[in-house]
Scaffold this motif. Structure first.
Motif, PDB file in Angstrom:
ATOM      1  N   ASN A  85       0.969  -1.245  -0.078  1.00 27.58           N
ATOM      2  CA  ASN A  85       0.006  -0.015  -0.114  1.00 27.58           C
ATOM      3  C   ASN A  85       0.753   1.298  -0.132  1.00 27.58           C
ATOM      4  N   LEU A  86       1.005   1.964  -1.114  1.00 31.80           N
ATOM      5  CA  LEU A  86       1.826   3.028  -1.288  1.00 31.80           C
ATOM      6  C   LEU A  86       1.494   4.429  -0.638  1.00 31.80           C
ATOM      7  N   THR A  87       0.364   4.495  -0.181  1.00 38.30           N
ATOM      8  CA  THR A  87      -0.331   5.586   0.606  1.00 38.30           C
ATOM      9  C   THR A  87       0.374   5.522   1.961  1.00 38.30           C
ATOM     10  N   ARG A  88       1.034   4.449   2.456  1.00 36.65           N
ATOM     11  CA  ARG A  88       1.771   4.390   3.760  1.00 36.65           C
ATOM     12  C   ARG A  88       2.572   5.359   3.823  1.00 36.65           C
ATOM     13  N   TYR A  89       3.288   5.811   2.658  1.00 35.46           N
ATOM     14  CA  TYR A  89       4.629   6.698   2.727  1.00 35.46           C
ATOM     15  C   TYR A  89       3.926   8.064   3.054  1.00 35.46           C
ATOM     16  N   PHE A  90       2.684   8.483   2.606  1.00 35.40           N
ATOM     17  CA  PHE A  90       2.352   9.751   3.201  1.00 35.40           C
ATOM     18  C   PHE A  90       1.857   9.470   4.982  1.00 35.40           C
ATOM     19  N   HIS A  91       1.132   8.512   5.106  1.00 34.60           N
ATOM     20  CA  HIS A  91       0.685   8.256   6.551  1.00 34.60           C
ATOM     21  C   HIS A  91       1.996   8.058   7.515  1.00 34.60           C
ATOM     22  N   VAL A  92       2.859   7.567   7.094  1.00 37.30           N
ATOM     23  CA  VAL A  92       4.121   7.432   7.861  1.00 37.30           C
ATOM     24  C   VAL A  92       4.920   8.576   8.167  1.00 37.30           C
ATOM     25  N   ASN A  93       5.200   9.383   6.997  1.00 41.05           N
ATOM     26  CA  ASN A  93       5.782  10.606   7.154  1.00 41.05           C
ATOM     27  C   ASN A  93       5.060  11.716   7.735  1.00 41.05           C
ATOM     28  N   PHE A  94       3.858  11.828   7.505  1.00 42.93           N
ATOM     29  CA  PHE A  94       2.988  12.902   8.142  1.00 42.93           C
ATOM     30  C   PHE A  94       3.142  12.630   9.822  1.00 42.93           C
ATOM     31  N   ARG A  95       3.075  11.318  10.296  1.00 45.17           N
ATOM     32  CA  ARG A  95       3.330  10.994  11.373  1.00 45.17           C
ATOM     33  C   ARG A  95       4.828  11.259  12.063  1.00 45.17           C
ATOM     34  N   ASN A  96       5.907  11.011  11.266  1.00 43.78           N
ATOM     35  CA  ASN A  96       7.031  11.197  11.734  1.00 43.78           C
ATOM     36  C   ASN A  96       7.558  12.514  11.966  1.00 43.78           C
ATOM     37  N   ILE A  97       6.745  13.703  10.817  1.00 44.44           N
ATOM     38  CA  ILE A  97       7.090  14.982  11.014  1.00 44.44           C
ATOM     39  C   ILE A  97       6.258  15.637  12.221  1.00 44.44           C
ATOM     40  N   PHE A  98       4.985  15.269  12.296  1.00 47.66           N
ATOM     41  CA  PHE A  98       4.505  15.935  13.565  1.00 47.66           C
ATOM     42  C   PHE A  98       4.041  15.269  14.780  1.00 47.66           C
ATOM     43  N   ASP A  99       4.454  14.030  14.703  1.00 46.96           N
ATOM     44  CA  ASP A  99       4.407  13.053  15.907  1.00 46.96           C
ATOM     45  C   ASP A  99       2.974  13.257  16.487  1.00 46.96           C
ATOM     46  N   ASN A 100       3.142  13.273  17.934  1.00 47.24           N
ATOM     47  CA  ASN A 100       1.806  13.380  18.571  1.00 47.24           C
ATOM     48  C   ASN A 100       0.822  14.568  18.110  1.00 47.24           C
ATOM     49  N   ALA A 101       1.185  15.369  17.282  1.00 46.08           N
ATOM     50  CA  ALA A 101       0.437  16.623  16.687  1.00 46.08           C
ATOM     51  C   ALA A 101      -0.387  16.215  15.852  1.00 46.08           C
ATOM     52  N   SER A 102       0.279  15.113  14.946  1.00 46.39           N
ATOM     53  CA  SER A 102      -0.399  14.810  13.714  1.00 46.39           C
ATOM     54  C   SER A 102      -1.918  14.546  13.606  1.00 46.39           C
ATOM     55  N   PHE A 103      -2.282  13.883  14.903  1.00 46.67           N
ATOM     56  CA  PHE A 103      -3.708  13.331  14.862  1.00 46.67           C
ATOM     57  C   PHE A 103      -4.660  14.550  14.903  1.00 46.67           C
ATOM     58  N   LEU A 104      -4.478  15.594  15.762  1.00 44.28           N
ATOM     59  CA  LEU A 104      -5.294  16.657  15.933  1.00 44.28           C
ATOM     60  C   LEU A 104      -5.398  17.566  14.577  1.00 44.28           C
ATOM     61  N   ILE A 105      -3.987  17.647  14.036  1.00 44.40           N
ATOM     62  CA  ILE A 105      -3.963  18.174  12.729  1.00 44.40           C
ATOM     63  C   ILE A 105      -4.882  17.415  11.778  1.00 44.40           C
ATOM     64  N   LEU A 106      -4.714  16.132  11.432  1.00 47.27           N
ATOM     65  CA  LEU A 106      -5.469  15.342  10.660  1.00 47.27           C
ATOM     66  C   LEU A 106      -7.052  15.344  10.757  1.00 47.27           C
ATOM     67  N   TYR A 107      -7.306  15.428  12.271  1.00 46.76           N
ATOM     68  CA  TYR A 107      -8.985  15.724  12.557  1.00 46.76           C
ATOM     69  C   TYR A 107      -9.371  16.982  11.717  1.00 46.76           C
ATOM     70  N   MET A 108      -8.773  18.072  11.946  1.00 42.46           N
ATOM     71  CA  MET A 108      -9.219  19.400  11.507  1.00 42.46           C
ATOM     72  C   MET A 108      -9.050  19.315   9.833  1.00 42.46           C
ATOM     73  N   ILE A 109      -7.953  18.712   9.257  1.00 40.74           N
ATOM     74  CA  ILE A 109      -7.782  18.908   7.876  1.00 40.74           C
ATOM     75  C   ILE A 109      -8.909  17.982   7.178  1.00 40.74           C
ATOM     76  N   GLY A 110      -9.278  16.962   7.774  1.00 37.25           N
ATOM     77  CA  GLY A 110     -10.219  15.826   7.266  1.00 37.25           C
ATOM     78  C   GLY A 110     -11.512  16.504   7.104  1.00 37.25           C
ATOM     79  N   PHE A 111     -12.061  17.119   8.387  1.00 35.55           N
ATOM     80  CA  PHE A 111     -13.494  17.589   8.457  1.00 35.55           C
ATOM     81  C   PHE A 111     -13.390  18.948   7.367  1.00 35.55           C
ATOM     82  N   TYR A 112     -12.193  19.633   7.596  1.00 31.58           N
ATOM     83  CA  TYR A 112     -12.146  20.786   6.562  1.00 31.58           C
ATOM     84  C   TYR A 112     -12.417  20.208   5.310  1.00 31.58           C
ATOM     85  N   ILE A 113     -11.846  19.214   4.745  1.00 25.67           N
ATOM     86  CA  ILE A 113     -12.074  18.775   3.382  1.00 25.67           C
ATOM     87  C   ILE A 113     -13.632  18.351   3.117  1.00 25.67           C
ATOM     88  N   LEU A 114     -14.148  17.722   4.152  1.00 24.87           N
ATOM     89  CA  LEU A 114     -15.563  17.449   4.154  1.00 24.87           C
ATOM     90  C   LEU A 114     -16.585  18.809   3.977  1.00 24.87           C
TER      91      LEU A 114
END
Length: 826
Positions: A85-114
């Motif tokens: 699954n090549l999308t794992r590279y986005f998933h893993v790198n986003f987590r590596n860059i933002f660490d514990n902050a990645s979840f809250l950032i993605l919560y907001m980005i995801g709902f913003y897209i919606l």
């Protein structure tokens, strides 16, 4: 110039994402100081995944099996990388860059897209993203370390965005967004959240179908459905290895059916009913959606030193009242315990109710139905008739525990409907008279209810639960009840004020005292303050620790050091007092116990029927002063699992079991049984060094054979890896060999002198094989086809999606260029 204009088009969205990042780091400010969240489940994860991670780092390959958990189990749901699954590279790198902050950032980005996909005002979309992301449960799970759940929640919003786009006529764009987001959703690896997302989509699809039939638009419905189906196939293909191995393992795990006949009234084709409903939300506890402390908050919340409870402790001259008050819990709901309430926000509940009065069409009935389903399902054991029916007949529902988690659905649907109604109001889709009347009733219902509990908190019940009488003396319980009432009164009035402020802001915009952008900003700020201050009760600066503390979660102890001095390749360790809730031992040793919510079904049954009773027998014997060898001789299950050491005290030398049977041994006879009940019952009183219990399913391997144990022969482990075991055998005659490793038919292959050889199950959970006379090399290799072939399917699907997305953007760019060129020509 066209390219520059295209870039400028997305600049506001880039700015919004940067705002989300800043907001996240403001909430999690200790991250900037180099600290990290102390997550309990991540500590457990590091323990149970240690062998798998070490093997990956040493070899660059996946072990896929670990012997450090429950005597051996697949690593699929622990730590396995699925490279297809090549999308794992986005998933893993986003987590590596933002660490514990990645979840809250993605919560907001995801709902913003919606919300953008629904053509909402950009700033309204920002406010909606904040309202969704800071819902209390989504923050609480970060402190607990439920990271896969958090990622699954974050990716679910863009999954819904793709669905809505497809049904609004953007078939290809919606289908592609759905495929990408659904692939990430499955990659997150929390199928329970994905299942709840499917329920949201299923309810929406059914609502759309009803409207399509009524309005005679079935062709459009079917076209959207087919595009989404194609997207789902690609996304599932990209995660095929993960899904296939999980499905394969589920048949053997506690989420699969049992062969035992006992307790048939609570059995399902998945988890047992009594296990499923342990964490059921109380019916009246649902009011925490509106008032966070309706049931006292979390189990760890205490009344503090300014409380009546503290005064009572002091008045009764209790020693160390400041310490004792910490053990007084304000939670008085129906659950065994909780880290905190599910609070979506008083303003969001107000807007949701307003939406029920104003919004019409598909969205209203979809979101209302999904919210009702969410709430009712969360009650679980409190409505056991319905729950039992669903566990028996709703597909896959019995694979998941904790009905309270279904409130995740409401945490999507309530803010979504709330912001749909706001969008309808500010865009003039609803007549002023209608929405003003709806606002009046929404204030009466939500504000009135909050004010009622603020003035008369006693109407909510007794403020006690079933355990209070056992935990607290009567003189203290009266004070605890008074403190719980005060908590409800305070939070109910708090909710009333936020509803009043939000309604006032909306009315001021209506009478043109506020312009649109300031109104949205004020409303968004009110929502943020409301949720932020509640969230800080459960995840605050005190929950952050230095990174080095998390990187090394388990300090080595004298007991560990003593065991690690044993140079034998492979033996097991039993940690007391709670071996089956202990991942710490797995960090250092091969653990007879472990910590996992989806252990092998047969191993769980061995725990219930033999290991747990044997541990109790052992502890009792040690406490009574019996000789160690006489104690361990009576423990056949622990002995056949090669449990060499028992950690009784981390600061003391471990107990060594002199009767552990080792990695493999020859037996002189077998006992044939016909049912699983007989098979597991035969372990009691068994001498596993002499006799093997064989189910008649495997009769072909031993039928008609007579074995004479070769006492001069030997079988010795000479090489160990988690997924590979090598033995050297010397035998003067054909032998029945038993191995102290877990039998798992989907992936383990046996070889004698390099040639495939059959092996089979004995003693309910172990492996065995018939070995011919002579000197031989016996090998076991774990090579599950579901994993290795599945990765090929995943890679092919990933490439297909990439080509589709690239093709779409190229086509769209050409269309824009052609359109722009046409305009310039004119």
């Amino acid at each position: 110039m066209t390219k520059m204009n295209g870039f400028r088009k997305f600049l506001p969205d880039v700015g919004v994402i940067l705002f989300f990042i800043v907001l996240t780091y403001t909430y999690m400010f200790p991250l900037i100081e180099g600290k990290t969240i102390e997550m309990d489940d991540i500590q457990h994860f590091k323990g149970m995944s240690k062998e798998l991670v070490d093997y990956r780092e040493e070899t660059g390959e996946e072990a896929v099996w670990t012997n450090s958990m429950f005597s051996g189990m697949p690593g699929y749901l622990i730590s396995v990388i699925y490279p297809g699954n090549l999308t794992r590279y986005f998933h893993v790198n986003f987590r590596n860059i933002f660490d514990n902050a990645s979840f809250l950032i993605l919560y907001m980005i995801g709902f913003y897209i919606l919300m953008l996909s629904m053509k909402f005002n950009r700033w309204l979309s920002v406010a909606g993203a904040i309202a969704f992301a800071f819902s209390s449960y989504f923050i609480i799970i970060l402190g607990a370390g439920h990271t896969s759940k958090a990622f699954a929640i974050a990716y679910l919003a863009p999954v819904l965005a793709g669905v809505l786009m497809a049904f609004r006529g953007k078939y290809l764009a919606g289908g592609l967004l759905f495929a990408v987001a659904f692939s990430l959703e499955l990659l997150a690896g929390h199928l329970q959240i994905t299942y709840y997302g499917f329920l949201i989509i299923a309810i929406y699809g059914l609502t759309e179908l009803i409207y399509a039939v009524r309005e005679k638009t079935l062709p459009s419905f079917l076209k959207a459905f087919l595009y989404l189906l194609a997207g789902a196939v690609i996304a599932i293909g990209m995660n095929f290895s993960r899904l296939y191995t999980t499905w394969e393992y589920s048949k053997h795990s506690i989420r699969g059916p049992s062969e035992l006949s006992a307790k048939s009234e609570v059995k399902t084709s998945g988890l047992d009913k009594d296990y499923v409903v342990q964490w059921s939300y109380g019916i009246d506890e649902t009011l925490t959606l509106l008032i966070p402390n309706y049931k006292g908050g979390g189990s760890q919340v205490n009344p503090g030193i300014e409380s009546e409870s503290f005064e009572a402790l002091s008045a009764n001259r209790v020693q160390n009242p400041r310490q004792i008050i910490q053990s007084v819990s304000m939670y008085h709901g129906d659950q065994p315990g909780t880290a905190g309430p599910v609070y979506v926000g008083a303003i969001i509940v107000f807007l949701f109710v307003l939406g029920l009065f104003i919004v019409n069409g598909v969205y209203k009935w979809w979101l209302l139905a999904a919210t009702i389903v969410s709430i009712v399902l969360s009650w679980g054991g409190n409505i056991m008739g319905l729950t039992s029916f669903l566990l028996d007949y709703l597909p896959f529902y019995n694979k998941f525990r904790a009905p309270s988690m279904t409130l995740v659905i409401a945490q999507f649907t309530m803010p979504l409907l709330g912001f749909i109604v706001l969008n309808d109001i500010i865009t003039g889709k609803v007549e002023k008279k209608i929405w003003l009347n709806g606002m009046k009733w929404a204030i009466i219902i939500t504000g009135g209810l909050s004010l009622l509990f603020a003035v008369l908190p006693g109407i909510s019940g007794s403020f006690t639960n079933a355990t209070d009488a056992m935990r607290y003396p009567e003189w203290l319980l009266d004070s605890i009840v008074a403190d719980r009432k005060n908590m409800l009164r305070t939070d109910a009035f708090r909710s009333f004020l936020f509803i009043a402020f939000a309604a006032t802001a909306l009315y001021l915009w209506h009478i043109k005292k506020l312009k649109l952008t300031p109104f949205i900003a004020i409303l968004g700020l009110l929502i943020l303050v409301d949720l932020w201050t509640v969230d800080k009760r459960y995840l605050n600066n005190g929950d952050f620790v230095p990174e080095r503390q998390v990187e090394n979660p388990f300090a080595i102890t004298p007991a560990d050091q003593a065991i690690l001095q044993d140079n034998d390749l492979y033996f097991r360790v039993l940690p007391l007092p709670n071996p089956f809730q202990d991942a710490r031992a797995s960090y250092f040793h091969k653990n007879t116990g472990g910590y996992h919510a989806a252990k092998l079904r047969r191993y769980q049954e061995m725990i219930d029927n033999h290991l747990q009773p044997e541990i109790q027998q052992m502890v009792s014997g040690l406490q009574s002063g019996k000789r160690i060898d006489s104690i361990f001789m009576q423990l056949p299950a622990l002995n056949m699992l090669n449990t060499r050491y028992v950690i009784y005290d981390l600061n003391q030398a471990p107990l060594r079991n002199p009767t552990a049977l080792g990695n493999a041994w020859f037996v002189s006879q077998f006992k044939m049984v016909g049912t699983a009940d007989d098979e597991i019952a035969a372990i009691k009183g068994l001498n596993p060094s002499e006799t093997a219990v064989v189910h008649e399913r495997f009769a072909e391997h031993v039928q008609g054979k007579t074995f004479r144990k070769d006492n001069s022969g030997s079988i010795r482990l000479t090489e160990y890896q988690p997924n590979y075991l090598k033995y050297e055998v010397k035998a003067g005659s054909e032998q029945l060999a038993v191995f102290s490793d877990i039998y798992y038919e989907d992936g383990w292959n046996a070889y004698i002198d390099g040639n495939p050889a059959p092996h089979f199950r004995v003693n309910y959970i172990l492996r065995a094989m018939v070995i011919p006379a002579g000197n031989h090399t016996v090998e076991f290799r774990f090579h599950p086809k579901s994993y290795y072939n599945g990765n090929k399917v995943s890679l092919a699907s990933s490439i297909l999606l990439i080509l589709a997305v690239v093709g779409y953007f190229i086509t769209e760019a050409r269309k824009r260029k052609k359109k722009t060129g046409g305009i310039q020509t004119k």
